[in-house]
Design a protein around this motif. Sequence first.
Motif, PDB file in Angstrom:
ATOM      1  N   GLN A   1      11.007 127.385 -16.598  1.00 49.40           N
ATOM      2  CA  GLN A   1       9.609 127.360 -17.010  1.00 49.40           C
ATOM      3  C   GLN A   1       8.773 127.820 -15.834  1.00 49.40           C
ATOM      4  O   GLN A   1       9.023 127.417 -14.702  1.00 49.40           O
TER       5      GLN A   1
ATOM      6  N   ALA B   1       8.537 129.939 -21.171  1.00 46.69           N
ATOM      7  CA  ALA B   1       9.863 129.344 -20.979  1.00 46.69           C
ATOM      8  C   ALA B   1      10.867 130.462 -21.214  1.00 46.69           C
ATOM      9  O   ALA B   1      10.764 131.207 -22.187  1.00 46.69           O
TER      10      ALA B   1
ATOM     11  N   LEU C   1       4.342 129.335 -23.699  1.00 45.43           N
ATOM     12  CA  LEU C   1       4.070 127.903 -23.764  1.00 45.43           C
ATOM     13  C   LEU C   1       2.701 127.613 -24.349  1.00 45.43           C
ATOM     14  O   LEU C   1       2.486 126.556 -24.922  1.00 45.43           O
TER      15      LEU C   1
END
Length: 159
Positions: A25, A15, A69
Amino acid sequence: MYADDGGSKFRMPIAIELTSGDRLQGSLVLSRAQKLTDALNRPDAFIDFERDGRAMAIAKTAIASVSSLDLPKTDQLTKRAPAAGFDPARVLGVEAGATHEQIRAAYIAKARLYHPDQFANHPLPPEVSEYLSAMFVHVQTAYEELDARDKKTKPARVA
């Protein structure tokens, strides 16, 4: 943009928050030997970024922050909880001897967090949608197991 030379490149889900406040993202394209910090600290002015299957370059000067992430693959979260190693109390974030009310409150909070309706109007990558769905099932399974245990341990009410 980048050359994929037979598997020496991979995509790390990240992100990015831009200095404009926008949030993206997608995946950072790295070589197998690179870490996230390596890519960000290279002298290049741009990073290779992929979003929705489209490759793009993002100027490092436009980036405020980057976070990995690190999403587990959905096949790691089976639709039914594995018998060994599954701790429903840990999944819901409650103590092993939690009361029914504590368990229910934790379940409601987690279910709201992962419920598919929360993300219905947001364009998410397929792997994120699959992860959220799998986590929702995981939370439901944990609650069902703790609820069943609670019902077994409560003495039957005599009328």
